[in-house]
Design an enzyme around this catalytic site. Structure first.
Site, PDB file in Angstrom:
ATOM      1  N   GLN A 196      69.912  25.355   0.752  1.00 24.36           N
ATOM      2  CA  GLN A 196      70.794  24.595   0.242  1.00 24.36           C
ATOM      3  C   GLN A 196      70.797  23.061   1.305  1.00 24.36           C
ATOM      4  O   GLN A 196      70.863  21.680   0.729  1.00 24.36           O
ATOM      5  CB  GLN A 196      72.040  25.194  -0.269  1.00 24.36           C
ATOM      6  CG  GLN A 196      72.553  25.727  -1.006  1.00 24.36           C
ATOM      7  CD  GLN A 196      73.661  25.887  -1.528  1.00 24.36           C
ATOM      8  OE1 GLN A 196      74.518  25.695  -1.919  1.00 24.36           O
ATOM      9  NE2 GLN A 196      74.197  27.564  -1.686  1.00 24.36           N
ATOM     10  N   GLY A 202      55.560  31.284   5.313  1.00 17.01           N
ATOM     11  CA  GLY A 202      54.833  31.188   3.741  1.00 17.01           C
ATOM     12  C   GLY A 202      53.938  29.800   3.062  1.00 17.01           C
ATOM     13  O   GLY A 202      53.507  30.320   1.637  1.00 17.01           O
ATOM     14  N   LYS A 203      54.374  28.656   3.260  1.00 16.56           N
ATOM     15  CA  LYS A 203      54.342  27.394   3.326  1.00 16.56           C
ATOM     16  C   LYS A 203      52.768  27.696   2.757  1.00 16.56           C
ATOM     17  O   LYS A 203      52.437  26.891   1.560  1.00 16.56           O
ATOM     18  CB  LYS A 203      54.664  25.845   3.532  1.00 16.56           C
ATOM     19  CG  LYS A 203      54.827  25.114   3.176  1.00 16.56           C
ATOM     20  CD  LYS A 203      55.062  23.616   4.068  1.00 16.56           C
ATOM     21  CE  LYS A 203      55.351  24.614   5.518  1.00 16.56           C
ATOM     22  NZ  LYS A 203      54.505  23.933   6.190  1.00 16.56           N
ATOM     23  N   LYS A 236      71.582  35.056   0.955  1.00 17.04           N
ATOM     24  CA  LYS A 236      72.163  33.528   1.329  1.00 17.04           C
ATOM     25  C   LYS A 236      71.366  32.479   1.238  1.00 17.04           C
ATOM     26  O   LYS A 236      70.434  32.647   1.597  1.00 17.04           O
ATOM     27  CB  LYS A 236      73.027  34.444   2.234  1.00 17.04           C
ATOM     28  CG  LYS A 236      74.331  35.068   2.561  1.00 17.04           C
ATOM     29  CD  LYS A 236      75.087  34.954   2.116  1.00 17.04           C
ATOM     30  CE  LYS A 236      76.365  35.470   2.579  1.00 17.04           C
ATOM     31  NZ  LYS A 236      77.775  35.505   1.553  1.00 17.04           N
ATOM     32  N   ARG A 289      30.337  26.700  24.779  1.00 18.87           N
ATOM     33  CA  ARG A 289      30.458  25.765  25.645  1.00 18.87           C
ATOM     34  C   ARG A 289      28.983  26.612  26.318  1.00 18.87           C
ATOM     35  O   ARG A 289      28.533  26.108  26.921  1.00 18.87           O
ATOM     36  CB  ARG A 289      30.897  25.712  27.362  1.00 18.87           C
ATOM     37  CG  ARG A 289      31.936  24.721  27.181  1.00 18.87           C
ATOM     38  CD  ARG A 289      33.075  24.455  28.169  1.00 18.87           C
ATOM     39  NE  ARG A 289      34.553  24.547  27.599  1.00 18.87           N
ATOM     40  CZ  ARG A 289      34.909  23.152  26.664  1.00 18.87           C
ATOM     41  NH1 ARG A 289      33.655  21.951  26.689  1.00 18.87           N
ATOM     42  NH2 ARG A 289      35.763  22.922  25.977  1.00 18.87           N
ATOM     43  N   CYS A 294      30.242  35.972  19.158  1.00 25.55           N
ATOM     44  CA  CYS A 294      30.784  34.351  20.331  1.00 25.55           C
ATOM     45  C   CYS A 294      31.071  35.345  21.795  1.00 25.55           C
ATOM     46  O   CYS A 294      30.176  35.671  22.488  1.00 25.55           O
ATOM     47  CB  CYS A 294      31.673  33.375  20.096  1.00 25.55           C
ATOM     48  SG  CYS A 294      31.356  31.981  20.671  1.00 25.55           S
ATOM     49  N   GLY A 354      56.815  29.041   9.043  1.00 28.69           N
ATOM     50  CA  GLY A 354      56.502  30.185   9.806  1.00 28.69           C
ATOM     51  C   GLY A 354      56.867  30.646   8.295  1.00 28.69           C
ATOM     52  O   GLY A 354      57.273  32.542   8.423  1.00 28.69           O
ATOM     53  N   GLU A 402      31.127  31.546  33.638  1.00 32.32           N
ATOM     54  CA  GLU A 402      31.907  31.534  33.208  1.00 32.32           C
ATOM     55  C   GLU A 402      33.030  32.748  34.201  1.00 32.32           C
ATOM     56  O   GLU A 402      34.468  31.976  33.612  1.00 32.32           O
ATOM     57  CB  GLU A 402      32.698  32.052  31.955  1.00 32.32           C
ATOM     58  CG  GLU A 402      34.101  30.996  31.215  1.00 32.32           C
ATOM     59  CD  GLU A 402      33.930  31.505  29.286  1.00 32.32           C
ATOM     60  OE1 GLU A 402      33.296  32.081  28.676  1.00 32.32           O
ATOM     61  OE2 GLU A 402      34.948  31.129  28.904  1.00 32.32           O
ATOM     62  N   LYS A 449      72.556  29.115  -7.695  1.00 34.43           N
ATOM     63  CA  LYS A 449      72.984  28.201  -6.632  1.00 34.43           C
ATOM     64  C   LYS A 449      71.699  26.696  -6.153  1.00 34.43           C
ATOM     65  O   LYS A 449      71.782  25.210  -6.078  1.00 34.43           O
ATOM     66  CB  LYS A 449      73.703  28.021  -5.232  1.00 34.43           C
ATOM     67  CG  LYS A 449      74.347  28.706  -5.864  1.00 34.43           C
ATOM     68  CD  LYS A 449      75.487  29.832  -4.536  1.00 34.43           C
ATOM     69  CE  LYS A 449      76.562  30.559  -4.188  1.00 34.43           C
ATOM     70  NZ  LYS A 449      76.460  32.018  -3.385  1.00 34.43           N
ATOM     71  N   HIS A 467      30.021  32.094  14.752  1.00 33.28           N
ATOM     72  CA  HIS A 467      31.240  32.692  14.239  1.00 33.28           C
ATOM     73  C   HIS A 467      31.195  32.974  12.951  1.00 33.28           C
ATOM     74  O   HIS A 467      31.740  32.021  11.579  1.00 33.28           O
ATOM     75  CB  HIS A 467      32.539  32.313  14.231  1.00 33.28           C
ATOM     76  CG  HIS A 467      32.802  31.917  15.635  1.00 33.28           C
ATOM     77  ND1 HIS A 467      33.514  32.965  16.854  1.00 33.28           N
ATOM     78  CD2 HIS A 467      32.878  30.632  16.783  1.00 33.28           C
ATOM     79  CE1 HIS A 467      34.273  32.270  17.066  1.00 33.28           C
ATOM     80  NE2 HIS A 467      33.355  31.928  18.091  1.00 33.28           N
ATOM     81  N   GLU A 513      32.740  34.671  11.117  1.00 30.76           N
ATOM     82  CA  GLU A 513      34.224  34.939   9.927  1.00 30.76           C
ATOM     83  C   GLU A 513      34.454  33.411   9.664  1.00 30.76           C
ATOM     84  O   GLU A 513      35.558  33.402   8.220  1.00 30.76           O
ATOM     85  CB  GLU A 513      35.558  34.973  10.768  1.00 30.76           C
ATOM     86  CG  GLU A 513      35.511  33.835  12.159  1.00 30.76           C
ATOM     87  CD  GLU A 513      35.014  34.602  13.613  1.00 30.76           C
ATOM     88  OE1 GLU A 513      33.631  35.175  13.101  1.00 30.76           O
ATOM     89  OE2 GLU A 513      35.394  34.426  14.025  1.00 30.76           O
TER      90      GLU A 513
HETATM   91  N1  GLN Z   1      33.643  31.611  26.660  1.00 26.82           N
HETATM   92  C1  GLN Z   1      33.389  31.594  25.300  1.00 26.82           C
HETATM   93  C2  GLN Z   1      32.067  29.859  25.488  1.00 26.82           C
HETATM   94  O1  GLN Z   1      32.929  29.274  25.673  1.00 26.82           O
HETATM   95  C3  GLN Z   1      33.227  32.426  23.833  1.00 26.82           C
HETATM   96  C4  GLN Z   1      33.744  30.567  23.364  1.00 26.82           C
HETATM   97  C5  GLN Z   1      34.007  31.779  21.923  1.00 26.82           C
HETATM   98  O2  GLN Z   1      34.334  32.729  21.789  1.00 26.82           O
HETATM   99  N2  GLN Z   1      34.650  30.846  20.846  1.00 26.82           N
HETATM  100  O3  GLN Z   1      30.644  29.953  25.054  1.00 26.82           O
END
Ligand code: GLN
Length: 556
Positions: free
Chosen positions: A207, A30-31, A202, A480, A400, A28, A423, A238, A526, A528
């Protein structure tokens, strides 16, 4: 050694050069950032690069991992659920990756055990060496052949000395032995401790970490030292002595405002050039790519506007669980030269909030984003935030789970239904969100959702069409549940517009919007996951744009 040195048919040594990145002291630090940035640097040099992430856990993929412990689950176009580093790689390379770029211990062992059951080890006892190491090398060389990469960067998860990655590191030692020194480089990313009470750096832990790597038979070629600012000279000295390396091969990696600054920093340090010399590869600089990267950074560094976006979710104290969203916002922010500050709303605390309390939380906010999620906790709080955004013209982006909750909110407060998702309440009266038909008989959890990139048909004359400027787009999914088709006509009659449907089955709703709202937009997918610095997600760009307008109109 029989068939288990892991050399695929037709493989040619020396075509692909390998860079193996390991970590020591702690993980964790920055590799992943270093590895991705190195990949971007090689893109500047015009090289064909591919990447592999190895994770030592026994999960077959990241699908069942809790984002609260691990950071977000990233989804590749082919539906593979991976560690968030693969997302960083795609953003660094501007290239889609596949299941072949991701290897976990679980995946190797599953493969080996299945092979053993079929008798494919020809009566041999199956051993860590040569079989496990051989399968690893085989996987890596196959990737090299498939991608025709000039350079393949391999990041080993965890730190040197972990039981979990020991056989993988042994496989890497063998790889160098078999490929030849001139074709494999090792980089160790280590951590320099800077105790507050001492005011000096340090290096002992670093090392020891390096010595540990050397005791496994691996001589590192470069040491990258994670520090908060610069690296003190005596520390560099060093480290160089203990690693038997010239001082210029010991590189500091300090903190940056954005990880996207790091490739240029590495370029200045000369590390990329040094590697090319080592491999005897000649660079064919991709000036266009580098130039676009510089322009992107300029946008990031010089914001002309400032907005505040609220993200309402469940894992708000672990920002890595929303990494791709934060990156997509950053990409949009650079394009629009708009600085974004994030206000995290922990929605588990808002489940019982009144409308006034929600209004207070969202005061001085210019947009609301509801990310993906699972389960009941916090969902009522999110629905309340969405209601506020719908009623007050606050720009809203639902992703989503955020899309599904927007449907529930609309069904409840506009259509006046006693609505929910099965759900969240399996016995609810009006299940406006329900399991996808193909999900009804699935009992296993891993890899069983509707996953990966799919095509979406966009309706013309909608916000979705204005955003994407296309009739068919491709975005990535991980869910789902879906909008229950039985309720679609009723929702539409009340003014909700479904502006995108699945190409494979037009009954699956994929995008919603509210025409009279300035920006009320939600997607079952998604966006993103497919946002890259030089190719920001159009949905995020329009969202930030709407927030900028909202901020302007609401500043007094
Ligand atoms: N829980 C929701 C589903 O399974 C939304 C899933 C999600 O936001 N990635 O459909």
């Amino acid at each position: 050694m029989e068939n288990f040195s892991g050399i695929p048919e037709g493989y040619k040594r020396g075509v692909t050069k390998y860079i193996v990145v390991t970590g020591s002291v702690i993980s964790g630090v920055g590799k992943g950032t270093f590895t991705s940035s190195l990949a971007t640097l090689f893109r500047f040099y015009g090289l064909r690069v591919s990447m592999l992430k190895f994770d030592g856990y026994l999960n077959v993929d990241a699908g069942t991992l809790n984002p609260y412990r691990h950071g977000e689950v990233f989804v590749l176009a082919d539906g593979t659920e991976t560690d968030l580093d693969l997302g960083s790689y795609e953003r660094a390379l501007h290239q889609e990756l596949s299941k072949d770029n991701y290897l976990t211990a679980g995946k190797i062992f599953k493969h080996i055990i299945e092979k053993e059951r079929k008798g494919l080890y020809l009566g041999r006892d199956v051993q860590f060496v040569p079989h496990v190491t051989g399968e690893i090398k085989y996987f890596i060389r196959k990737l090299a052949m498939k991608t025709k990469a000039q350079v393949l960067i391999i990041e080993v998860g965890g730190t040197v000395g972990d039981i979990e990655n020991s056989y993988f590191i042994e496989a890497m030692r063998q790889l160098r032995h078999e490929e030849g020194r001139e074709n494999v480089l090792f980089i160790n990313v280590t951590y320099i401790i800077e105790p507050e009470h001492l005011d000096e750096q340090k290096s002992k832990a670093a090392q020891l970490g390096i010595l540990r790597l050397m005791s496994l038979g691996i001589q590192p070629d470069f040491i990258v030292c994670r520090v908060s600012r610069g690296l003190e000279n005596n520390v560099r000295e060093k480290i160089s002595i203990v690693a038997s390396l010239p001082e210029q091969n010991v590189i500091a990696l300090h903190d940056f405002d954005s990880i996207y600054e790091v490739p240029l920093y590495l370029e200045k340090q000369g590390i990329g050039r040094a590697m090319l010399r080592y491999f005897r590869i000649r660079a064919k600089p991709d000036k266009k790519f580098r130039h676009a990267w510089l322009r992107f950074l300029q946008g990031l560094r010089n914001p002309q506007h400032e907005i505040r976006i609220a993200i309402a979710g469940k894992y708000t104290d672990v920002h890595d669980s929303y990494l791709s969203i934060l990156k997509a916002l950053e990409h949009a922010s650079a394009k629009l030269r708009c600085g974004i500050s994030i206000k995290w709303l922990e929605t588990t605390e808002l489940d019982n909030a009144t409308h006034d309390e929600i209004a207070k939380k969202l005061a001085n906010i210019h947009a609301l984003l509801i990310p993906g999620g699972f389960g009941k906790r916090g969902s009522e709080g999110k629905i309340k935030c969405i209601r506020y955004a719908r009623m007050h013209g606050l720009p809203f982006l639902g992703l989503c789970f955020g899309f599904q909750l927007a449907v529930i909110e609309f069904a409840r407060n506009v259509c006046k239904l006693d609505a929910n998702s099965t759900e969240l309440d399996p016995k609810c009266r009006e299940p406006v969100i329900d399991l996808l038909p193909e999900q009804k008989n699935i009992s296993e959890l891993g890899g069983t959702m509707r996953l990966g990139a799919r095509e979406i048909l966009i309706k013309e004359r909608t916000l979705a069409h204005k955003i994407y400027q296309k009739k068919i787009i491709k975005e990535r999914f991980r869910h789902r549940y879906e909008v229950n088709p039985a309720y679609v006509p009723l929702l539409e009659d009340h003014g909700l517009v479904f502006s995108g449907v699945a190409k494979e089955d037009k009954r699956i709703m994929q995008i919603l919007e509210l025409p009279r709202h300035r920006f009320f937009f939600a997607t079952q997918f998604h966006p993103e996951y497919s946002s890259w610095p030089l190719r920001p997600s159009p949905a995020f760009v329009e969202f930030v744009n709407a927030a900028m307008k909202y901020a302007k109109e609401n500043s007094h």
